[in-house]
Write a protein that holds these residues in place. Structure first.
Motif, PDB file in Angstrom:
ATOM      1  N   SER A   2       1.201 -34.689  37.840  1.00  0.00           N
ATOM      2  CA  SER A   2       0.313 -35.093  38.934  1.00  0.00           C
ATOM      3  C   SER A   2       0.369 -36.597  39.120  1.00  0.00           C
ATOM      4  CB  SER A   2      -1.119 -34.652  38.651  1.00  0.00           C
ATOM      5  OG  SER A   2      -1.654 -35.378  37.581  1.00  0.00           O
ATOM      6  N   CYS A   3       0.130 -37.012  40.350  1.00  0.00           N
ATOM      7  CA  CYS A   3       0.114 -38.430  40.693  1.00  0.00           C
ATOM      8  C   CYS A   3      -0.819 -38.574  41.893  1.00  0.00           C
ATOM      9  CB  CYS A   3       1.528 -38.879  41.009  1.00  0.00           C
ATOM     10  SG  CYS A   3       1.682 -40.638  41.219  1.00  0.00           S
ATOM     11  N   GLY A   4      -2.068 -38.963  41.644  1.00  0.00           N
ATOM     12  CA  GLY A   4      -3.051 -39.022  42.727  1.00  0.00           C
ATOM     13  C   GLY A   4      -3.337 -37.622  43.241  1.00  0.00           C
ATOM     14  N   ASP A   5      -3.190 -37.435  44.561  1.00  0.00           N
ATOM     15  CA  ASP A   5      -3.416 -36.108  45.135  1.00  0.00           C
ATOM     16  C   ASP A   5      -2.102 -35.366  45.363  1.00  0.00           C
ATOM     17  OD1 ASP A   5      -2.386 -37.437  47.325  1.00  0.00           O
ATOM     18  OD2 ASP A   5      -3.880 -36.685  48.735  1.00  0.00           O
ATOM     19  N   ALA A   6      -1.047 -35.802  44.674  1.00  0.00           N
ATOM     20  CA  ALA A   6       0.268 -35.185  44.828  1.00  0.00           C
ATOM     21  C   ALA A   6       0.767 -34.612  43.504  1.00  0.00           C
ATOM     22  CB  ALA A   6       1.269 -36.226  45.338  1.00  0.00           C
ATOM     23  N   LEU A   7       1.628 -33.614  43.628  1.00  0.00           N
ATOM     24  CA  LEU A   7       2.323 -33.032  42.477  1.00  0.00           C
ATOM     25  C   LEU A   7       3.803 -33.315  42.622  1.00  0.00           C
ATOM     26  CD1 LEU A   7       0.798 -29.450  42.323  1.00  0.00           C
ATOM     27  CD2 LEU A   7       0.182 -31.413  40.928  1.00  0.00           C
TER      28      LEU A   7
ATOM     29  N   ALA B 231      -4.082 -26.472  44.558  1.00  0.00           N
ATOM     30  CA  ALA B 231      -4.792 -26.463  45.849  1.00  0.00           C
ATOM     31  C   ALA B 231      -6.297 -26.396  45.627  1.00  0.00           C
ATOM     32  CB  ALA B 231      -4.317 -25.282  46.694  1.00  0.00           C
ATOM     33  N   ALA B 232      -6.728 -25.580  44.676  1.00  0.00           N
ATOM     34  CA  ALA B 232      -8.160 -25.459  44.385  1.00  0.00           C
ATOM     35  C   ALA B 232      -8.744 -26.769  43.864  1.00  0.00           C
ATOM     36  CB  ALA B 232      -8.396 -24.338  43.377  1.00  0.00           C
ATOM     37  N   TYR B 233      -7.915 -27.570  43.184  1.00  0.00           N
ATOM     38  CA  TYR B 233      -8.369 -28.856  42.657  1.00  0.00           C
ATOM     39  C   TYR B 233      -8.188 -29.999  43.649  1.00  0.00           C
ATOM     40  CZ  TYR B 233      -9.553 -27.271  38.007  1.00  0.00           C
ATOM     41  OH  TYR B 233     -10.161 -26.652  36.945  1.00  0.00           O
ATOM     42  N   GLY B 234      -7.753 -29.690  44.858  1.00  0.00           N
ATOM     43  CA  GLY B 234      -7.694 -30.702  45.907  1.00  0.00           C
ATOM     44  C   GLY B 234      -6.391 -31.445  46.074  1.00  0.00           C
ATOM     45  N   TYR B 235      -5.334 -31.017  45.412  1.00  0.00           N
ATOM     46  CA  TYR B 235      -4.042 -31.655  45.635  1.00  0.00           C
ATOM     47  C   TYR B 235      -3.585 -31.353  47.054  1.00  0.00           C
ATOM     48  CZ  TYR B 235      -3.768 -32.707  40.695  1.00  0.00           C
ATOM     49  OH  TYR B 235      -4.017 -33.198  39.447  1.00  0.00           O
ATOM     50  N   ARG B 236      -2.952 -32.331  47.713  1.00  0.00           N
ATOM     51  CA  ARG B 236      -2.600 -32.197  49.128  1.00  0.00           C
ATOM     52  C   ARG B 236      -1.098 -32.235  49.393  1.00  0.00           C
ATOM     53  NH1 ARG B 236      -5.667 -29.799  51.588  1.00  0.00           N
ATOM     54  NH2 ARG B 236      -4.975 -30.701  53.521  1.00  0.00           N
ATOM     55  N   HIS B 237      -0.311 -32.779  48.447  1.00  0.00           N
ATOM     56  CA  HIS B 237       1.102 -32.949  48.722  1.00  0.00           C
ATOM     57  C   HIS B 237       1.933 -32.505  47.521  1.00  0.00           C
ATOM     58  CE1 HIS B 237       4.480 -34.460  50.961  1.00  0.00           C
ATOM     59  NE2 HIS B 237       4.928 -35.023  49.851  1.00  0.00           N
ATOM     60  N   LEU B 238       3.082 -31.930  47.812  1.00  0.00           N
ATOM     61  CA  LEU B 238       4.006 -31.464  46.783  1.00  0.00           C
ATOM     62  C   LEU B 238       5.349 -32.149  46.991  1.00  0.00           C
ATOM     63  CD1 LEU B 238       4.781 -29.410  44.532  1.00  0.00           C
ATOM     64  CD2 LEU B 238       5.332 -27.799  46.372  1.00  0.00           C
TER      65      LEU B 238
ATOM     66  N   ARG C  55      -1.763 -28.747  53.648  1.00  0.00           N
ATOM     67  CA  ARG C  55      -1.003 -29.348  52.548  1.00  0.00           C
ATOM     68  C   ARG C  55       0.464 -29.495  52.973  1.00  0.00           C
ATOM     69  NH1 ARG C  55      -4.798 -26.060  50.306  1.00  0.00           N
ATOM     70  NH2 ARG C  55      -3.411 -24.269  50.415  1.00  0.00           N
ATOM     71  N   THR C  56       1.151 -30.485  52.390  1.00  0.00           N
ATOM     72  CA  THR C  56       2.523 -30.789  52.801  1.00  0.00           C
ATOM     73  C   THR C  56       3.486 -30.734  51.612  1.00  0.00           C
ATOM     74  OG1 THR C  56       2.204 -33.162  52.464  1.00  0.00           O
ATOM     75  CG2 THR C  56       1.741 -32.289  54.670  1.00  0.00           C
ATOM     76  N   VAL C  57       4.783 -30.663  51.956  1.00  0.00           N
ATOM     77  CA  VAL C  57       5.861 -30.612  50.971  1.00  0.00           C
ATOM     78  C   VAL C  57       6.921 -31.635  51.352  1.00  0.00           C
ATOM     79  CG1 VAL C  57       7.730 -29.211  49.995  1.00  0.00           C
ATOM     80  CG2 VAL C  57       5.554 -28.137  50.568  1.00  0.00           C
TER      81      VAL C  57
ATOM     82  N   ALA D 291       4.754 -29.535  58.153  1.00  0.00           N
ATOM     83  CA  ALA D 291       4.311 -29.676  56.773  1.00  0.00           C
ATOM     84  C   ALA D 291       5.472 -29.901  55.816  1.00  0.00           C
ATOM     85  CB  ALA D 291       3.522 -28.451  56.327  1.00  0.00           C
ATOM     86  N   TRP D 292       6.690 -29.681  56.286  1.00  0.00           N
ATOM     87  CA  TRP D 292       7.853 -29.705  55.410  1.00  0.00           C
ATOM     88  C   TRP D 292       8.747 -30.869  55.809  1.00  0.00           C
ATOM     89  CZ3 TRP D 292       9.124 -26.459  51.415  1.00  0.00           C
ATOM     90  CH2 TRP D 292      10.419 -26.564  50.917  1.00  0.00           C
TER      91      TRP D 292
END
Length: 123
Positions: free
Chosen positions: A26-31, A55-62, A88-90, A117-118
């Motif tokens: 994890s890094c901020g709101d991204a994985l 997603a449940a923990y609020g991450y927004r980007h992958l 959420r985005t990738v 999103a991609w």
């Protein structure tokens, strides 16, 4: 920005079973996720669990790296489509041949994975 390991799943012990190696930080709101091995309907469960939990923990980007994926089927697309729901985005930074063919087939069929999103950011 703090980076912490979320999960690292080793290959299975069974010799004949297909394996998915998944590592995620994890890094901020991204994985930042790296997949290796086979992603199919039998091996995608850990991927789905990690993405649903994130997603449940609020991450927004992958940030996804699939350059070491040797086989994949629509289970990968399903997991990523579920992730892209809710805005959420990738970003896809590494693509193996099997993943590239799957994404090209999806695009050629006129069903983009997640319009807007991609983003492919490198090979």
């Amino acid at each position: 920005m703090i980076s912490s390991p979320i999960v690292a799943l080793p290959d299975t012990d069974e010799a004949d079973a297909p394996a998915l190696d998944l590592s995620c930080v994890s890094c901020g709101d991204a994985l930042r996720m790296r997949l290796a091995g086979e992603v199919d309907h039998f091996t995608a469960t850990p991927l789905r669990v990690v993405l649903a939990t994130a997603a449940a923990y609020g991450y927004r980007h992958l940030h996804l790296d699939t350059r070491a994926v040797t086989f994949c089927d629509s289970a990968l697309l399903g997991a990523l489509a579920d992730w892209c729901r809710g805005g959420r985005t990738v970003s896809h930074t590494g693509t193996s041949g099997p993943v590239g063919r799957l994404l090209a087939m999806e695009r050629d069929l006129g069903r983009p994975l997640a319009p807007g999103a991609w983003k492919v950011t490198g090979r």
